[in-house]
Design a protein around this motif. Structure first.
Motif, short mmCIF file in Angstrom:
data_model
loop_
_atom_site.label_atom_id
_atom_site.label_comp_id
_atom_site.label_asym_id
_atom_site.label_seq_id
_atom_site.Cartn_x
_atom_site.Cartn_y
_atom_site.Cartn_z
N ASP A 115 0.67 -0.53 -0.08
CA ASP A 115 -0.11 0.32 0.22
C ASP A 115 0.47 1.26 0.07
OD1 ASP A 115 -2.30 -1.26 -0.05
OD2 ASP A 115 -2.71 -1.37 1.93
N HIS A 116 1.78 0.84 1.16
CA HIS A 116 2.40 2.25 1.09
C HIS A 116 3.16 2.91 -0.41
CE1 HIS A 116 5.10 5.62 3.06
NE2 HIS A 116 6.28 5.06 2.30
N PHE A 117 4.36 1.79 -1.41
CA PHE A 117 4.36 2.24 -2.02
C PHE A 117 3.19 2.18 -3.82
CE2 PHE A 117 7.99 0.46 0.38
CZ PHE A 117 8.52 1.92 0.60
N GLY A 118 2.32 1.32 -3.21
CA GLY A 118 1.26 1.32 -4.55
C GLY A 118 2.12 0.80 -5.23
N ALA A 119 2.53 -0.26 -5.13
CA ALA A 119 3.41 -1.53 -5.84
C ALA A 119 2.04 -2.43 -6.64
CB ALA A 119 4.16 -2.35 -4.78
N LEU A 120 2.63 -2.95 -7.42
CA LEU A 120 1.80 -4.15 -8.61
C LEU A 120 0.28 -3.69 -8.56
CD1 LEU A 120 2.45 -7.15 -5.68
CD2 LEU A 120 3.22 -6.53 -8.54
N GLY A 121 0.04 -2.37 -9.00
CA GLY A 121 -1.14 -1.69 -9.64
C GLY A 121 -1.94 -1.30 -8.44
N LEU A 122 -1.33 -1.18 -6.84
CA LEU A 122 -2.26 -1.27 -5.98
C LEU A 122 -2.61 0.51 -6.08
CD1 LEU A 122 -1.63 -3.30 -2.74
CD2 LEU A 122 -3.94 -3.28 -4.81
N LYS A 123 -4.14 1.24 -5.90
CA LYS A 123 -3.71 2.80 -5.04
C LYS A 123 -2.45 3.34 -4.30
CE LYS A 123 -6.25 6.61 -3.75
NZ LYS A 123 -8.24 6.36 -2.87
N ARG A 124 -1.99 3.80 -4.07
CA ARG A 124 -0.97 4.15 -3.23
C ARG A 124 -1.68 4.83 -2.11
NH1 ARG A 124 2.34 8.32 -1.08
NH2 ARG A 124 4.77 7.17 -0.89
N ARG A 125 -1.52 4.13 -0.55
CA ARG A 125 -1.98 4.87 0.42
C ARG A 125 -0.37 4.67 2.18
NH1 ARG A 125 -5.75 1.45 -1.82
NH2 ARG A 125 -7.77 2.12 -1.55
N PRO A 126 -0.07 6.13 2.23
CA PRO A 126 1.36 6.46 2.22
C PRO A 126 1.16 5.45 4.05
CG PRO A 126 0.69 7.60 1.70
CD PRO A 126 -0.16 7.12 1.26
N LEU A 127 2.36 4.81 5.03
CA LEU A 127 1.90 5.35 5.92
C LEU A 127 1.31 5.86 7.06
CD1 LEU A 127 2.18 2.45 7.92
CD2 LEU A 127 5.28 2.58 7.95
N ASN A 128 0.95 5.68 7.72
CA ASN A 128 0.62 6.49 8.90
C ASN A 128 0.27 6.54 10.32
OD1 ASN A 128 -1.68 5.15 9.55
ND2 ASN A 128 -3.02 6.84 7.80
N ALA A 129 0.29 7.17 11.24
CA ALA A 129 0.93 7.01 12.69
C ALA A 129 -0.79 5.46 12.69
CB ALA A 129 0.08 7.30 13.00
N ALA A 130 -2.11 5.71 11.85
CA ALA A 130 -2.35 4.40 12.63
C ALA A 130 -2.11 3.42 11.69
CB ALA A 130 -4.61 5.37 12.09
N ARG A 131 -1.66 2.73 10.19
CA ARG A 131 -1.00 2.20 9.84
C ARG A 131 0.09 1.57 10.89
NH1 ARG A 131 -1.96 1.13 4.37
NH2 ARG A 131 -3.86 1.65 4.09
N ALA A 132 0.68 2.35 11.37
CA ALA A 132 1.24 2.05 12.36
C ALA A 132 1.07 0.95 13.31
CB ALA A 132 2.70 2.82 11.68
N ALA A 133 0.74 1.87 14.26
CA ALA A 133 0.10 1.06 15.72
C ALA A 133 -0.83 0.20 15.25
CB ALA A 133 -1.09 2.08 15.80
N VAL A 134 -1.21 -0.16 13.99
CA VAL A 134 -2.52 -1.45 14.18
C VAL A 134 -0.91 -2.68 13.98
CG1 VAL A 134 -2.80 -2.90 11.78
CG2 VAL A 134 -4.43 -0.88 12.96
N LEU A 135 -0.03 -2.50 12.41
CA LEU A 135 1.40 -3.31 12.96
C LEU A 135 2.23 -3.82 14.57
CD1 LEU A 135 3.48 -4.90 10.46
CD2 LEU A 135 5.57 -2.73 10.76
N LEU A 136 2.27 -2.59 15.03
CA LEU A 136 2.40 -2.90 16.27
C LEU A 136 1.91 -3.30 16.80
CD1 LEU A 136 3.80 1.07 16.53
CD2 LEU A 136 5.49 -0.57 16.78
N LEU A 137 0.54 -3.90 17.03
CA LEU A 137 -0.09 -4.07 18.22
C LEU A 137 -0.53 -5.67 17.25
CD1 LEU A 137 -3.35 -2.17 18.21
CD2 LEU A 137 -2.10 -2.47 20.22
N VAL A 138 -0.49 -5.89 15.99
CA VAL A 138 -0.16 -7.26 15.55
C VAL A 138 1.40 -7.91 15.60
CG1 VAL A 138 0.59 -8.97 12.98
CG2 VAL A 138 -1.63 -6.77 13.30
N LEU A 139 2.29 -7.04 15.84
CA LEU A 139 3.85 -7.32 15.78
C LEU A 139 3.55 -7.88 18.09
CD1 LEU A 139 6.36 -5.59 14.00
CD2 LEU A 139 5.28 -8.01 13.86
N GLY A 140 2.60 -7.18 18.33
CA GLY A 140 3.07 -7.28 20.05
C GLY A 140 2.08 -8.65 19.91
N ALA A 141 1.43 -8.65 19.33
CA ALA A 141 0.26 -10.15 19.48
C ALA A 141 1.18 -11.22 19.46
CB ALA A 141 -0.94 -9.95 18.35
N LEU A 142 1.87 -11.22 18.33
CA LEU A 142 2.97 -12.59 18.17
C LEU A 142 4.01 -12.48 18.74
CD1 LEU A 142 4.18 -14.25 15.58
CD2 LEU A 142 5.85 -12.30 15.24
#
Length: 147
Positions: A115-142
């Protein structure tokens, strides 16, 4: 498609992942081969999809539409085959819960990067604080799962 339908669809789709892991793991006890298991899994899926194509398109499948597609966009089955073989090995060695947790964490990381890079034909959706928080929560769960 109504957005009120998307959340339940996502939940039901997500629930299929551990089921697929478990089914493929069970089959591997008989095939003794991740490759054969993946081939059976994809073969069965291909039959269902071919029947679906024939029903949805009433016997007139528009294959000509593929002519304009970029070559890389036809590699989903190759990626999926590797995914199935990996899930078979991971589930047999780690169990379904840990295998699924690891895969989900990796999917979130890869999804955010695509999403951040708009790779493989996806619409670009830059990493923001909410998306970074999701990643941290998922990694915390792991991290909790690995304790």
């Amino acid at each position: 498609m109504r957005s009120s339908f998307l959340f339940p669809l996502a939940v039901l789709t997500g629930m299929l992942l551990p089921v697929q892991f478990a089914v493929n793991s069970a089959l591997t006890r008989f095939t003794l081969s991740a490759v054969l298991t993946a081939a059976c899994s994809y073969g069965g899926g291909a039959i269902v999809l071919l029947l679906g194509l024939l029903i949805v398109h009433r016997g007139r499948v528009p294959l000509g539409r593929l002519a304009g597609a970029p070559g890389w966009s036809l590699l989903g089955g190759v990626v999926g085959s590797a995914y199935i073989m990996g899930s078979v090995v991971l589930t047999r060695l780690l169990g379904a819960a840990l295998a699924v947790t690891l895969v989900i964490a990796a999917q979130v990381m890869a999804g955010l990067a695509l999403d951040h890079f708009g790779a493989l034909g996806l619409k670009r959706r830059p990493l923001n604080a909410a998306r970074a928080a999701v990643l941290l929560l998922v990694l915390g769960a792991l991290g909790l799962r690995l304790l």
